[in-house]
Design a protein around this motif. Structure first.
Motif, PDB file in Angstrom:
ATOM      1  N   ILE A  54      47.142  31.559  58.963  1.00  0.00           N
ATOM      2  CA  ILE A  54      47.378  31.466  57.527  1.00  0.00           C
ATOM      3  C   ILE A  54      47.609  32.872  56.995  1.00  0.00           C
ATOM      4  O   ILE A  54      46.777  33.765  57.204  1.00  0.00           O
ATOM      5  N   ILE A  55      48.745  33.067  56.343  1.00  0.00           N
ATOM      6  CA  ILE A  55      49.022  34.337  55.674  1.00  0.00           C
ATOM      7  C   ILE A  55      48.700  34.135  54.205  1.00  0.00           C
ATOM      8  O   ILE A  55      49.303  33.301  53.526  1.00  0.00           O
ATOM      9  N   LEU A  56      47.761  34.904  53.722  1.00  0.00           N
ATOM     10  CA  LEU A  56      47.121  34.600  52.446  1.00  0.00           C
ATOM     11  C   LEU A  56      47.173  35.794  51.492  1.00  0.00           C
ATOM     12  O   LEU A  56      46.814  36.909  51.861  1.00  0.00           O
ATOM     13  N   PHE A  83      45.465  38.493  55.661  1.00  0.00           N
ATOM     14  CA  PHE A  83      45.692  38.761  54.242  1.00  0.00           C
ATOM     15  C   PHE A  83      46.915  39.653  54.084  1.00  0.00           C
ATOM     16  O   PHE A  83      47.113  40.607  54.843  1.00  0.00           O
ATOM     17  N   LEU A  84      47.741  39.311  53.101  1.00  0.00           N
ATOM     18  CA  LEU A  84      48.913  40.125  52.761  1.00  0.00           C
ATOM     19  C   LEU A  84      48.976  40.193  51.246  1.00  0.00           C
ATOM     20  O   LEU A  84      49.245  39.193  50.573  1.00  0.00           O
ATOM     21  N   THR A  85      48.722  41.360  50.696  1.00  0.00           N
ATOM     22  CA  THR A  85      48.586  41.467  49.241  1.00  0.00           C
ATOM     23  C   THR A  85      49.157  42.773  48.717  1.00  0.00           C
ATOM     24  O   THR A  85      49.246  43.772  49.452  1.00  0.00           O
ATOM     25  N   ALA A  86      49.532  42.758  47.455  1.00  0.00           N
ATOM     26  CA  ALA A  86      50.042  43.975  46.812  1.00  0.00           C
ATOM     27  C   ALA A  86      48.934  44.756  46.129  1.00  0.00           C
ATOM     28  O   ALA A  86      49.146  45.877  45.678  1.00  0.00           O
ATOM     29  N   ARG A  87      47.752  44.186  46.038  1.00  0.00           N
ATOM     30  CA  ARG A  87      46.669  44.848  45.305  1.00  0.00           C
ATOM     31  C   ARG A  87      45.426  45.046  46.180  1.00  0.00           C
ATOM     32  O   ARG A  87      44.311  44.885  45.743  1.00  0.00           O
ATOM     33  N   GLY A  88      45.650  45.398  47.408  1.00  0.00           N
ATOM     34  CA  GLY A  88      44.525  45.595  48.307  1.00  0.00           C
ATOM     35  C   GLY A  88      43.883  46.961  48.138  1.00  0.00           C
ATOM     36  O   GLY A  88      44.513  47.916  47.702  1.00  0.00           O
ATOM     37  N   ASP A  89      42.612  47.038  48.441  1.00  0.00           N
ATOM     38  CA  ASP A  89      41.899  48.309  48.469  1.00  0.00           C
ATOM     39  C   ASP A  89      40.879  48.234  49.593  1.00  0.00           C
ATOM     40  O   ASP A  89      40.722  47.201  50.244  1.00  0.00           O
ATOM     41  N   ILE A  90      40.178  49.334  49.821  1.00  0.00           N
ATOM     42  CA  ILE A  90      39.246  49.378  50.949  1.00  0.00           C
ATOM     43  C   ILE A  90      38.115  48.366  50.808  1.00  0.00           C
ATOM     44  O   ILE A  90      37.811  47.642  51.764  1.00  0.00           O
ATOM     45  N   PRO A  91      37.450  48.239  49.643  1.00  0.00           N
ATOM     46  CA  PRO A  91      36.390  47.220  49.524  1.00  0.00           C
ATOM     47  C   PRO A  91      36.896  45.807  49.796  1.00  0.00           C
ATOM     48  O   PRO A  91      36.214  45.009  50.447  1.00  0.00           O
ATOM     49  N   ALA A  92      38.096  45.491  49.295  1.00  0.00           N
ATOM     50  CA  ALA A  92      38.660  44.159  49.537  1.00  0.00           C
ATOM     51  C   ALA A  92      38.944  43.957  51.013  1.00  0.00           C
ATOM     52  O   ALA A  92      38.689  42.884  51.576  1.00  0.00           O
ATOM     53  N   SER A  93      39.471  44.990  51.655  1.00  0.00           N
ATOM     54  CA  SER A  93      39.757  44.911  53.092  1.00  0.00           C
ATOM     55  C   SER A  93      38.487  44.684  53.891  1.00  0.00           C
ATOM     56  O   SER A  93      38.444  43.835  54.796  1.00  0.00           O
ATOM     57  N   VAL A  94      37.444  45.421  53.551  1.00  0.00           N
ATOM     58  CA  VAL A  94      36.160  45.286  54.253  1.00  0.00           C
ATOM     59  C   VAL A  94      35.608  43.876  54.071  1.00  0.00           C
ATOM     60  O   VAL A  94      35.135  43.238  55.017  1.00  0.00           O
ATOM     61  N   ARG A  95      35.669  43.382  52.838  1.00  0.00           N
ATOM     62  CA  ARG A  95      35.160  42.030  52.556  1.00  0.00           C
ATOM     63  C   ARG A  95      35.916  40.983  53.368  1.00  0.00           C
ATOM     64  O   ARG A  95      35.301  40.074  53.946  1.00  0.00           O
TER      65      ARG A  95
END
Length: 220
Positions: A54-56, A83-95
């Motif tokens: 799933i690409i989310l 996950f594929l997003t335009a608004r990613g950051d390190i905390p989101a990536s870690v989560r």
């Protein structure tokens, strides 16, 4: 990479341009692709049962990617998430990664990078599905055992000898040999090592090894 071995990919994103681009890329690589623009429609889809990857996106009009990830986990699905997003950051990536995502990519993404992540996700999902199938087979065999055969199995796995098992269960060694032979035959194993490996695949269906008082001692 073509044919059934490529697997099924589901795309969940509210950007039509992204969906069209990714669909072309993945289809050209041999994947079967289905696209969704809302979390509600996605989570209600029958495709979830057969999808490998799933690409989310994180930002969705009726939810967010983390909630979708949590819903899939709660349902016990074997799909792998990228996950594929335009608004990613390190905390989101870690989560996302802590919750089991295969990768966390940001838009725009290189084709090779995305295909590599999807390939890993595909393999992980297939491996989980194979393990689930194997576990179901083992559980079915374990469930075919009688209560006494299950008791004997636990004690054999614990390393007890026939005479020790007989003493623990309040019967004679000859009877334990009979139960042990039937148990091994039903499970399709020949050695104690094979038995231990098989039991490790799935939780025993009738409780864990415990004191003698925990056993049902009715019967021979």
């Amino acid at each position: 990479m073509m044919g059934d071995s490529a697997g099924k990919v589901l795309l969940l994103d509210d950007d039509e341009f992204v969906l069209r681009s990714l669909r072309r890329l993945l289809s050209a690589s041999g994947y079967y692709v289905t696209v969704y623009q809302s979390a509600r429609a996605f989570l209600a889809s029958d495709d979830l049962d057969t999808a490998d990857c799933i690409i989310l996106d994180l930002g969705l009009p009726d939810s967010d990617g983390f909630r979708v990830q949590e819903a899939l986990a709660a349902a016990g699905g074997s799909q792998s998430i990228v996950f594929l997003t335009a608004r990613g950051d390190i905390p989101a990536s870690v989560r996302a990664m802590k919750a089991g995502a295969v990768d966390f990519l940001t838009k725009p993404v290189e084709a090779d990078t995305l295909l590599a992540a999807v390939g890993v996700a595909h393999q992980r999902a297939r491996s989980r599905r194979e393990m689930e199938t194997r576990k179901a087979s083992v559980v079915k065999r374990l469930d075919s055992l009688t209560t006494r055969e299950t008791q004997v199995m636990h004690l054999v796995v614990a390393g007890l000898l026939n005479k020790q098992i007989a003493a623990d269960l309040g019967t004679v060694e000859k009877t334990i040999k009979v139960h042990r032979g039937r148990m091994m035959a039903k499970l399709g194993v020949r050695t104690v090592a094979d038995l231990v490996r098989l039991v490790a695949v799935a939780e025993p269906p009738r409780g864990d090894i415990g004191p003698k008082s925990n056993y049902d001692l009715t019967g021979p």
